[in-house]
Motif scaffolding. Structure first.
Motif, mmCIF file in Angstrom:
data_model
loop_
_atom_site.group_PDB
_atom_site.id
_atom_site.type_symbol
_atom_site.label_atom_id
_atom_site.label_comp_id
_atom_site.label_asym_id
_atom_site.label_seq_id
_atom_site.Cartn_x
_atom_site.Cartn_y
_atom_site.Cartn_z
ATOM 1 N N LEU A 37 2.449 29.930 -26.483
ATOM 2 C CA LEU A 37 3.362 29.208 -26.804
ATOM 3 C C LEU A 37 2.722 27.604 -27.497
ATOM 4 C CD1 LEU A 37 4.626 26.955 -24.925
ATOM 5 C CD2 LEU A 37 5.139 29.169 -23.555
ATOM 6 N N VAL A 38 3.251 26.782 -28.460
ATOM 7 C CA VAL A 38 3.108 25.799 -28.979
ATOM 8 C C VAL A 38 4.165 24.741 -28.275
ATOM 9 C CG1 VAL A 38 3.360 24.270 -30.956
ATOM 10 C CG2 VAL A 38 1.942 26.338 -31.487
ATOM 11 N N LEU A 39 3.396 23.728 -27.562
ATOM 12 C CA LEU A 39 4.458 22.504 -27.360
ATOM 13 C C LEU A 39 4.515 21.836 -27.850
ATOM 14 C CD1 LEU A 39 6.788 21.484 -25.145
ATOM 15 C CD2 LEU A 39 4.052 21.328 -23.398
ATOM 16 N N LEU A 40 5.264 20.691 -28.893
ATOM 17 C CA LEU A 40 5.296 20.296 -29.690
ATOM 18 C C LEU A 40 6.502 18.549 -29.129
ATOM 19 C CD1 LEU A 40 5.424 18.186 -32.655
ATOM 20 C CD2 LEU A 40 7.231 19.867 -33.410
ATOM 21 N N SER A 66 2.293 16.919 -33.779
ATOM 22 C CA SER A 66 3.076 16.786 -35.100
ATOM 23 C C SER A 66 3.477 17.953 -35.496
ATOM 24 C CB SER A 66 2.343 16.429 -36.063
ATOM 25 O OG SER A 66 0.361 16.946 -35.923
ATOM 26 N N GLU A 67 4.226 17.963 -36.481
ATOM 27 C CA GLU A 67 4.827 19.158 -36.735
ATOM 28 C C GLU A 67 4.068 20.358 -37.412
ATOM 29 O OE1 GLU A 67 7.820 17.984 -39.709
ATOM 30 O OE2 GLU A 67 8.635 17.060 -37.792
ATOM 31 N N SER A 68 2.673 19.564 -38.566
ATOM 32 C CA SER A 68 1.332 20.195 -39.187
ATOM 33 C C SER A 68 0.878 20.517 -38.464
ATOM 34 C CB SER A 68 0.807 19.126 -40.117
ATOM 35 O OG SER A 68 0.192 18.324 -39.576
ATOM 36 N N GLU A 69 0.617 20.018 -37.220
ATOM 37 C CA GLU A 69 -0.514 20.377 -36.081
ATOM 38 C C GLU A 69 -0.165 21.954 -35.537
ATOM 39 O OE1 GLU A 69 -3.137 19.184 -32.432
ATOM 40 O OE2 GLU A 69 -1.902 17.756 -32.652
ATOM 41 N N MET A 91 8.890 12.764 -36.141
ATOM 42 C CA MET A 91 9.456 14.080 -36.410
ATOM 43 C C MET A 91 11.049 14.622 -36.372
ATOM 44 S SD MET A 91 7.599 16.632 -33.999
ATOM 45 C CE MET A 91 6.213 15.301 -33.231
ATOM 46 N N ASP A 92 11.927 14.763 -36.754
ATOM 47 C CA ASP A 92 12.831 15.544 -36.444
ATOM 48 C C ASP A 92 12.698 16.653 -35.722
ATOM 49 O OD1 ASP A 92 15.486 17.120 -36.692
ATOM 50 O OD2 ASP A 92 16.184 16.295 -38.612
ATOM 51 N N GLY A 93 12.912 17.199 -34.573
ATOM 52 C CA GLY A 93 12.789 17.867 -34.046
ATOM 53 C C GLY A 93 13.660 19.863 -34.435
#
Length: 127
Positions: A37-40, A66-69, A91-93
């Motif tokens: 899972l990605v934790l942003l 970051s969103e791109s990451e 960023m806007d989550g």
């Protein structure tokens, strides 16, 4: 923290206590234990505690600031879920989660915030 299907919003101190009490998230069988899972979001004590709990339970946590990451992790690692802080200085989550839904419809999207939520943030299913 708000787990849309699991609980109502919890302020940070009770959430941290729940993690400290040894409560564990069941990631399922061996196949699911290898879940990614990605934790942003911006690094925080809550995110560190959440990542530690998930890793202890066998999940692979891919941290992104970051969103791109985060999108790159989703493509490279075929992560099954993304947890995004909906409010960040960078960023806007919710817009990010909309983008994830469009590009990775199989991916589970989880909202995380440590601030008071607006009505749209409190119920992102209305988007």
């Amino acid at each position: 923290m708000l787990g849309f299907y699991f609980s109502g919003p919890q302020p940070a101190p009770p959430f941290a206590k729940s993690l400290g009490d040894g409560r564990r998230l069941d990631c399922g069988d061996e196949a699911a234990a290898a879940s990614k899972l990605v934790l942003l979001g911006e690094p925080s004590a809550i995110q560190a505690a959440l990542a530690g709990t998930l890793e202890r339970d066998g999940c692979q946590v891919l941290a992104a600031s970051s969103e791109s990451e985060a999108l790159a992790w989703l493509v490279r690692q075929d992560a099954g879920a993304v947890i995004a802080d909906i409010r960040s200085a960078q960023m806007d989550g919710l817009a990010f989660l909309d983008r994830v839904r469009a590009q990775h419809p199989h991916c589970v999207r989880i909202v995380l915030t440590d601030r008071a939520a607006t009505p749209d943030e409190a119920d992102p299913t209305r988007r």
